[in-house]
Enzyme design. Structure first.
Site, PDB file in Angstrom:
ATOM      1  N   GLY A 130      -5.215 -18.146   6.985  1.00 33.21           N
ATOM      2  CA  GLY A 130      -6.632 -18.518   6.995  1.00 33.21           C
ATOM      3  C   GLY A 130      -7.418 -17.754   5.959  1.00 33.21           C
ATOM      4  CG  ASN A 131     -10.669 -19.221   4.274  1.00 36.21           C
ATOM      5  OD1 ASN A 131     -11.820 -19.150   4.668  1.00 36.21           O
ATOM      6  ND2 ASN A 131     -10.008 -20.373   4.186  1.00 36.21           N
ATOM      7  NE  ARG A 132     -11.442 -10.796   3.968  1.00 37.04           N
ATOM      8  CZ  ARG A 132     -11.020  -9.966   4.923  1.00 37.04           C
ATOM      9  NH1 ARG A 132     -11.618  -9.953   6.092  1.00 37.04           N
ATOM     10  NH2 ARG A 132     -10.009  -9.157   4.686  1.00 37.04           N
ATOM     11  CB  SER A 133     -15.047 -19.570   5.096  1.00 39.70           C
ATOM     12  OG  SER A 133     -16.219 -20.327   5.224  1.00 39.70           O
TER      13      SER A 133
END
Ligand code: CTP
Ligand code: CA
Length: 228
Positions: free
Chosen positions: A33-36
């Protein structure tokens, strides 16, 4: 109230906003995943409603309540986001891709949980996800429906921010590219943002540090101008 006093310049317009960050499954319990956080996309959806638009928000993995008056479609992965965005684009005038879409996904998803063994773990092989924003630009160029009249993207850059942004705007065939510099307590998970909006065939627009609603309003000003 923050949202009061806006022009109804998007009345009768249908817009699609993507928000959040996609998750790409490794196995039933793990993902890449990512930090958005989704905050900027949600601010775009709220401000568009306040300006009279009919809004579909394609939200990936956000811990935020549905904004009032917005049709929210929840997705997890980039492939699901692509399908949901294309579906929502039927009859839409503009799209703003604020979501952080994973560029790659595990090539194979393990059907059962990967267990620890005594041995070293297997590598996770990745494969490319479709580039949704670039595809929308291609569909418009080729007249392949559905495509929106106005296409806006976001770019988070850490180095050579403007040069990378200009190249990205051209490569993706979009009208507007909101370039944020990542870091300094800006962008991910914070209520504030600062950006340079690159405009195809026009001068860049600087948006000083401020609430994500303020940046959203400048994006809609530029979208409304291109739709008029
Ligand atoms: N985007 C997309 N589909 C992808 C990747 C990105 O639609 N598979 C969109 C994002 O929603 C964003 C824009 O493209 O609006 C730019 O994303 P970014 O990650 O900055 O650009 P990339 O082309 O993926 O380049 P890189 O990550 O290598 O900087
Ligand atoms: Ca990317």
């Amino acid at each position: 109230r923050v949202l009061a006093g806006r022009p109804a310049d998007l009345a009768g317009r249908r817009v699609v906003v993507s928000a959040g960050g996609t998750r790409e499954a490794i196995d039933p319990v793990r993902f890449i995943g990512n930090r958005s956080s989704g905050l900027q996309g949600y601010a775009l959806a709220r401000t568009a409603v306040a300006r009279g638009a009919e809004v579909t928000l394609v939200a990936a993995n956000v811990a935020l309540p549905d904004p009032a008056g917005v049709r929210v479609v929840r997705v997890e992965s980039a492939l699901q986001m692509r399908a949901a965005v294309l579906d929502a684009l039927e009859g839409a005038d503009a799209v703003v891709m604020a979501a952080a879409v994973a560029d790659f996904r595990p090539a194979a998803r393990n059907e059962s949980k990967i267990k620890k063994t005594g041995a070293e773990p297997d590598p996770v092989h990745l494969t490319k996800n479709p580039d949704i924003l670039a595809e929308l630009g291609e569909r418009r160029r080729d007249g392949l429906k559905p495509y929106p009249r106005v296409i806006a993207g976001f770019a988070a850059e850490t180095d050579d921010v403007l040069a990378n942004g200009r190249a990205k705007l051209a490569r993706k065939g979009c009208d507007l590219l909101v370039v944020n510099q990542v870091g300094d307590g800006l962008a991910f998970g914070t209520p504030d943002n600062a950006a340079t909006i690159l405009v195809a065939g026009g001068e860049p627009v600087e948006v000083p540090r401020g609430p994500k609603e303020e940046l959203a309003d400048v994006v809609w000003d530029l979208v409304a101008a291109r739709l008029a």
